[in-house]
Design an enzyme around this catalytic site. Sequence first.
Site, short mmCIF file in Angstrom:
data_model
loop_
_atom_site.label_atom_id
_atom_site.label_comp_id
_atom_site.label_asym_id
_atom_site.label_seq_id
_atom_site.Cartn_x
_atom_site.Cartn_y
_atom_site.Cartn_z
N HIS A 313 -1.95 -0.48 5.84
CA HIS A 313 -0.93 0.24 5.07
C HIS A 313 0.21 0.80 5.90
CE1 HIS A 313 -3.18 0.43 1.24
NE2 HIS A 313 -4.22 0.41 2.04
N LYS A 491 7.66 12.18 -1.90
CA LYS A 491 6.72 11.44 -1.05
C LYS A 491 6.36 12.36 0.10
CE LYS A 491 10.04 8.23 -0.74
NZ LYS A 491 9.38 6.99 -1.06
N ARG A 492 5.33 11.99 0.88
CA ARG A 492 5.02 12.80 2.06
C ARG A 492 6.26 13.00 2.90
NH1 ARG A 492 -0.28 13.53 3.76
NH2 ARG A 492 0.74 14.75 5.37
N LYS A 497 10.66 8.46 6.61
CA LYS A 497 11.09 8.40 5.21
C LYS A 497 12.47 9.03 5.02
CE LYS A 497 6.26 8.62 3.57
NZ LYS A 497 6.00 7.43 2.75
N THR A 598 5.28 3.07 -3.38
CA THR A 598 4.85 2.78 -4.73
C THR A 598 5.60 3.68 -5.72
OG1 THR A 598 2.95 4.22 -4.37
CG2 THR A 598 2.57 1.85 -4.23
N LYS A 602 7.20 3.17 -9.68
CA LYS A 602 7.04 4.09 -10.81
C LYS A 602 8.40 4.50 -11.37
CE LYS A 602 2.96 5.60 -8.41
NZ LYS A 602 2.50 6.44 -7.29
#
Length: 754
Positions: A313, A491-492, A497, A598, A602
């Site tokens: 992952h 998100k984290r 990110k 992901t 969504k």
Amino acid sequence: MNLDELSRQKYGRSLAELDDATVYQLLMSVVSEKSAELPLNAGKKRLYYISAEFLIGKLLTNNLINLGLYDEAKQQLAEAGHDLNKVEENEVEPSLGNGGLGRLAACFIDSMATLGLPGDGVGLNYHFGLFHQKFVDNQQTTMPDGWLDREGWLRDENTSFTVEFGSFSVTSKLFSIDVLGYERPKKNRLRLFDLESIDDSLVPDNSIGFDKTELKKNLTLFLYPDDSDRNGQLLRVYQQYFMVSNAAQLIVKEAISRGCNLHDLAEYAVIQINDTHPTMVIPELIRILTEDHDIAFDEAVSIVRSMVAYTNHTILAEALEKWPLEFLEEVSPKIAAIIKKLDELTRAEFDDPAVQIIIDGKVHMAHLAIHYGYSINGVAALHTKILEESELKPFYDIYPEKFSNKTNGITFRRWLMGCNPELAVLLDTLLGTEWRHTGDVSGLLKFADDDEVLEQLAAIKDDAKQVMRDFLKFNQGAQVLDGSIVDVQVKRIHEYKRQQMLALYLIWKYLDIKNGNIPERPITVIFGGKAAPAYVIAQDIIHLILTLGEWIANDPDVAPYLQVIMIENYNVTAAERIIPAADISEQISLASKEASGTSNMKFMLNGAVTLCTIDGANVEIAELVGDDNIYTFGASSDEVVKLYADGSYNAHAYYLKPGIKLLVDFITNPQFMATGNAERLQRLHDDLTSKDWFMALLDLEEYIQEKELVYSDYEDRKLWLKKSLVNIAMAGKFSSDRTIAEYNDEIWHLQADK
Ligand code: 7GP
């Protein structure tokens, strides 16, 4: 199902007279009783999906949907003056996962049950999640996140195993949660091992600190206990071994009960390991087969090798587990000895030092999984390509046939039917209800120019925004600006990110508004996510976002037009309230770093338009929706890989560009700093100007331009609604039912039960 009658029987009062907490209890008992009656999906071969995390979210709505009782329940509640959303507030969200990999595991077990595949999730019954996030002085603080409520969904399976460690042994206790498929007469389970001798009182009321050496009492206390010291790291290895030893014992026991003679174990069981945390299941199974069942070592190795598959992952080095061999020797000398033997076997076969299992005294868990499993997969096309061509190239050269891609997916039950029922009903009206089983919503495309449908989509978005407003008000007293465009990054928190890049954009926008450029409509930017307690810069980023939010809110020139909200303790429940309301989905990771993502799927499914780098599954989203319906920017994955390879990224040079310097220096502007924590802001500033390891400054200018384009395009209402519609229509590929069907066809080969 007549809830009013049940209420009278159970509580001697009508449904209308019950408070929401009691309505919740009533519904939960109805659902639990119904699901208890369902038989298990059966078949000779079973899948065991072993994962350190299952971020399952609340279960009431989901289970009502899967049992086909949702509409009925909702209607009966409404007639009695209750709102299902409010009732559900009484459910505590299980804290068994924390991020993408954990939520993926939850979507996957839902899809396995929906496809009738015999297989269970296997993990640990943590008493406390990662932590409960609270903001104090615009900083993240961590509180224990206890969630266990024995009246909940957990069932005692009355099963125990003994797990032997190097210097002591413990007894486990198995619990399970029913996993229902969509309108399916049979079920699977999420099976969670706990420790019989666990002691919750080791955890103080207001802190996540505890005695890490009390192993007999703490093994299943926490998901990912702090591993910044040696005891914490050891504890994680103990936990992992506890998880896989139980799993392996369970697998062997169940296979025998179905008639397996163990030489044919691979015909009875297949194991998918979710990242490397469960890798020790390989040596543990070899141990059980050789030690307890007299199977020769070589045969045991080949049996196990034909039944374990591994999913990767992430390519982030810090997440690729390497444990000192001495840790494994302490946790389980037997497992360490088997790993050494496996290492010798690979050494005899391959010269390349890069593919060995034990390197410089450390056990490389991914290497173990690749050599001694039969399958390795990435989670999006680009990610798999990076694994094959660079990260794991030496392994791909040896075993090309083991590698494959399985692009991630999401369950439409939770991420459409559950969180956006109005949109689901519109799809029913336009397409019929078949999509609920197939995930194919592409029929919507023919309505791309139908003004009435576009207006219906707009109305659904507005209603979802109202749900979100109520949630944020209730959750943290935040007041969303009226009529604002909703722009979300949840998100984290991680530098790759690049939440910090969105924060720098916000500084730009703030200054632009100060300069008199008033936006056409108010903008609400929403963040949500937790930062690992030991990850200092990530916490500095949270601090910047919160400080900036306050600064903007206190500036009357800007506050009516721009707003920054950070959701406190972002979790699945919050996601379900925020994602349907979003207009813009921020997927702005440094290209090559986000394996898939992901939330991007969504958001798309709920009609948000994606603003993204060409990374992870964004690549596939872009291919599906076409250039007109997505906004992309930034350096490509190849360019980034090259920058790292030749070390040529120079953060300082980017910083010195006048347009960028202004924004970065805002962080340490004395007035701004005075409203926050100077140490945190200074450190973040210094990091950005000298290191910026995840290259936020590299893409910043392009990002600002692209964001401005997005906001201005939003004003062309029809054009925007059409983009939104195309995104929904093309999301079918990202149903986790499709992903799981691929895992099954290409890796597991299970027979679906009828
Ligand atoms: C995440 C990846 O970061 C994300 O891109 C992907 O969508 C998700 O897995 C599911 O595949 N990775 C993790 O959550 C992770 O590496 C390590 O956790 C503890």
